[in-house]
Motif scaffolding. Structure first.
Motif, mmCIF file in Angstrom:
data_model
loop_
_atom_site.group_PDB
_atom_site.id
_atom_site.type_symbol
_atom_site.label_atom_id
_atom_site.label_comp_id
_atom_site.label_asym_id
_atom_site.label_seq_id
_atom_site.Cartn_x
_atom_site.Cartn_y
_atom_site.Cartn_z
ATOM 1 N N GLY A 1 0.787 -1.217 0.000
ATOM 2 C CA GLY A 1 0.000 0.000 0.000
ATOM 3 C C GLY A 1 0.822 1.271 0.000
ATOM 4 O O GLY A 1 0.291 2.360 0.176
ATOM 5 N N LYS A 2 2.126 1.149 -0.218
ATOM 6 C CA LYS A 2 3.004 2.319 -0.229
ATOM 7 C C LYS A 2 3.855 2.306 -1.494
ATOM 8 O O LYS A 2 3.997 1.275 -2.139
ATOM 9 N N GLN A 3 4.432 3.444 -1.821
ATOM 10 C CA GLN A 3 5.314 3.556 -2.973
ATOM 11 C C GLN A 3 6.713 3.936 -2.503
ATOM 12 O O GLN A 3 6.858 4.749 -1.597
ATOM 13 N N TYR A 4 7.722 3.339 -3.135
ATOM 14 C CA TYR A 4 9.110 3.566 -2.756
ATOM 15 C C TYR A 4 9.928 3.911 -3.998
ATOM 16 O O TYR A 4 9.826 3.225 -5.024
ATOM 17 N N LYS A 5 10.753 4.938 -3.904
ATOM 18 C CA LYS A 5 11.697 5.263 -4.968
ATOM 19 C C LYS A 5 13.015 4.585 -4.600
ATOM 20 O O LYS A 5 13.592 4.884 -3.543
#
Length: 149
Positions: free
Chosen positions: A9-13
């Motif tokens: 449920g999260k986005q990571y670069k």
């Protein structure tokens, strides 16, 4: 080269060599996992995902996050209070590769989130309700046969 991946449920670069703390994955320490939900790789933007792209990572360890303490004081004059603590289960990862294409041919296991006890508990009442409905339906059928005879 960097990529933007989605997990838990999260986005990571991320880029090769980064260390991440993500929601718990179903993988043991030392295993390699592959994230296939890639939103962006370099200057290539997905719609909504980039086809054939992947990020490969090695699981370092299964850890717990910092303790979060919630304190609730209710009702004046009655000393009603409650304290609850929580430690989120996390997976520590080291990103090894960012693949722009060829993710299907890599042969690395896909990263899958671990089932939590909350999901299992939520699934149990649904099964219990289905069993009760079936039992009521079975009881209703013989009653209709008795009225016909």
């Amino acid at each position: 080269m960097f990529a933007v991946l989605k997990t838990g449920g999260k986005q990571y670069k991320v880029q090769a060599g980064d260390v991440l703390r993500v929601e718990k994955l179903n993988a043991a320490a030392g295993e390699k996992v592959q994230f296939n939900e890639i939103l962006m790789v370099g200057s290539t933007l997905g719609a909504p995902l980039v086809e054939g792209a992947a990020v490969q990572a090695e699981v370092i360890d299964q850890i717990k996050g910092d303790k979060v303490i919630k304190y609730v004081k209710r009702r004046r004059k009655h000393s009603s209070q409650r304290t609850r603590g929580h430690r989120q289960q996390l997976t520590l990862l080291r990103v090894t590769d960012v693949l722009e294409n060829g993710a299907a041919k890599s042969g690395v296991k896909a990263a899958v989130g671990a089932r939590t006890k909350v999901e299992e508990v939520a699934a149990k009442p649904a099964r219990a309700n289905a069993a009760k409905a079936k039992k009521k339906a079975d009881e209703a059928e013989p009653a209709s046969d008795a009225t016909e005879a």
